[in-house]
Write a protein that holds these residues in place. Structure first.
Motif, PDB file in Angstrom:
ATOM      1  N   ARG A   1      44.126  37.683  42.518  1.00 30.80           N
ATOM      2  CA  ARG A   1      44.020  39.131  41.733  1.00 30.80           C
ATOM      3  C   ARG A   1      45.450  39.584  41.708  1.00 30.80           C
ATOM      4  O   ARG A   1      46.133  39.883  42.637  1.00 30.80           O
ATOM      5  CB  ARG A   1      43.262  40.058  42.424  1.00 30.80           C
ATOM      6  N   GLN A   2      45.844  39.961  40.342  1.00 26.62           N
ATOM      7  CA  GLN A   2      47.319  40.619  40.209  1.00 26.62           C
ATOM      8  C   GLN A   2      46.868  42.000  39.164  1.00 26.62           C
ATOM      9  O   GLN A   2      46.102  41.923  38.458  1.00 26.62           O
ATOM     10  CB  GLN A   2      47.986  39.701  39.185  1.00 26.62           C
ATOM     11  N   GLY A   3      47.860  42.810  39.765  1.00 30.11           N
ATOM     12  CA  GLY A   3      47.691  44.108  38.955  1.00 30.11           C
ATOM     13  C   GLY A   3      48.795  43.882  37.994  1.00 30.11           C
ATOM     14  O   GLY A   3      50.077  43.814  38.348  1.00 30.11           O
TER      15      GLY A   3
ATOM     16  N   PRO B   1      47.094  44.107  43.208  1.00 30.10           N
ATOM     17  CA  PRO B   1      45.902  44.778  42.473  1.00 30.10           C
ATOM     18  C   PRO B   1      46.067  46.497  42.652  1.00 30.10           C
ATOM     19  O   PRO B   1      45.575  47.301  41.895  1.00 30.10           O
ATOM     20  CB  PRO B   1      44.682  44.497  43.091  1.00 30.10           C
TER      21      PRO B   1
ATOM     22  N   ASN C   1      42.649  37.816  37.226  1.00 28.40           N
ATOM     23  CA  ASN C   1      42.381  36.828  38.288  1.00 28.40           C
ATOM     24  C   ASN C   1      42.953  35.635  37.721  1.00 28.40           C
ATOM     25  O   ASN C   1      42.569  35.038  36.695  1.00 28.40           O
ATOM     26  CB  ASN C   1      41.198  36.858  38.683  1.00 28.40           C
TER      27      ASN C   1
ATOM     28  N   LEU D   1      43.573  44.744  36.039  1.00 30.20           N
ATOM     29  CA  LEU D   1      43.527  43.402  36.833  1.00 30.20           C
ATOM     30  C   LEU D   1      43.348  42.286  36.058  1.00 30.20           C
ATOM     31  O   LEU D   1      42.495  41.978  35.094  1.00 30.20           O
ATOM     32  CB  LEU D   1      42.819  43.659  37.931  1.00 30.20           C
TER      33      LEU D   1
END
Length: 335
Positions: free
Chosen positions: A161-163, A118, A150, A148
């Motif tokens: 959570r991924q950026g 993130p 999820n 972001l």
């Protein structure tokens, strides 16, 4: 428009490539430096062209068929806290970010996706990295969006959570919208794993599934230099313990008919998940095969990008290219 093509670098176990395939992209080249990851990719998709090499050593001039692909995707190794916030000569993870951006110079895809922690989106110490990416890609005619997601919002039974960075050339950038959640309610661990937990004849599988009513904490693949397979650090293991799961290790097989589930008695009374179950929690299909021994399999799974998130993202990019009607209800994999 049909037959969209993509190149996936740092492909790992294939989570990103699988999701993009489901979204209608044909992976024409997958690149990873780890032999076990390349083995995983080849076992599952014999038609995919897999190249075992380090991204830092990759020479695109030797693979001219990748030029002008529609999408370049990169699920890069996680940028660690405290990494030097300058691309050139910095931590290895940031050097791979730099290499991905320079690869855009050669490949000239219509779109780029970079997935990471993130902090990729808004961490103050990574602002120099974002500035570098922005300047380089603007120079090439791309416009950028950072956001972001999820994984739990896309049917993955895991809080992850991924950026993301998505960059597209004009005019497709104006048509792009980040993917919206695909589920109204999160998919619980118990619901995801009930069938597999019962497969060995364990009589308490239904009772356990009722207690495991939440989503899993983030699966952590860990470092290649650190120990064996486990589900994460102390805080993560406590969250697993509340579901009656021992997060300190990964099982070789599901519990049998004689296993007595008594989480109040501590770790010995808790159930353990297998690598196959960890893959389900990461959103992989049941038939996806992971190469290597248990620890190697688990690390591939823990580091993977969940395929359902990659699919949603791929559908959003495809819609920017060819219109909203392009979102797919089904797909035909290349076997």
């Amino acid at each position: 428009m049909s037959g969209l093509r993509c190149v996936d670098v740092c492909a790992g176990a294939g989570g990103m490539a699988l999701g993009l395939e489901q979204a209608g992209f044909d992976p024409v080249l997958l690149l990873d430096r780890k032999p076990v990851a390349c083995d995983t990719l080849r076992r599952n998709r014999s038609a995919w062209r897999v190249l075992q090499t380090d991204l830092l050593d990759f020479a695109p001039s030797r693979h001219r068929d990748i030029y002008d692909v529609d999408l370049l995707s990169a699920g890069l190794p996680r940028v660690k806290a405290g990494a030097v916030a300058a691309p050139s000569g910095a931590a290895p993870e940031l050097r791979l970010v730099e290499a991905t951006v320079y690869l855009v110079h050669a490949v000239q895809p219509r779109a780029l996706v970079i997935e990471n922690v993130p902090g990729l989106v808004d961490a103050p110490d990574l602002e120099p990295m974002r500035d570098f990416i922005r300047e380089e890609l603007h120079h090439l005619g791309y416009r950028l969006l950072w956001f972001l997601l999820n994984a739990a919002d896309f049917g993955v039974p895991q809080h992850r959570r991924q950026g993301f960075l998505v960059a597209l050339k004009m005019p497709w950038f104006d048509a792009f919208r980040p993917p919206a959640p695909t589920v109204r309610e999160s998919f619980s661990v118990g619901r995801a794993l009930h069938r597999s937990m019962a497969a060995g004849g364990w009589p308490d599988a239904t009772r356990w599934a009722g207690q495991a009513a939440g989503v899993a904490p983030t699966l952590v693949g860990g470092s290649e230099s650190r120990g064996g397979a486990d589900l994460g650090p102390t805080g993560t293991r406590r969250a697993w313990a509340r579901m009656g799961v021992d997060g300190g290790t990964v099982a070789d097989e599901v519990p049998g008919p004689d296993f007595r589930w008594a989480p109040e008695a501590g770790r010995q009374g808790m159930v353990r998940i297998t690598t196959g179950q960890a893959a389900l929690l990461q959103g992989f299909p049941e038939d996806w095969v992971f190469a290597g021994k248990k620890t190697a399999r688990y690390r591939q799974i823990g580091h993977a990008s969940p395929p359902p998130v990659a699919r949603a993202l791929g559908c959003a990019i495809r819609a920017a290219f060819v219109g909203p009607e392009s979102s797919l209800d089904g797909y035909t994999p290349t076997l």
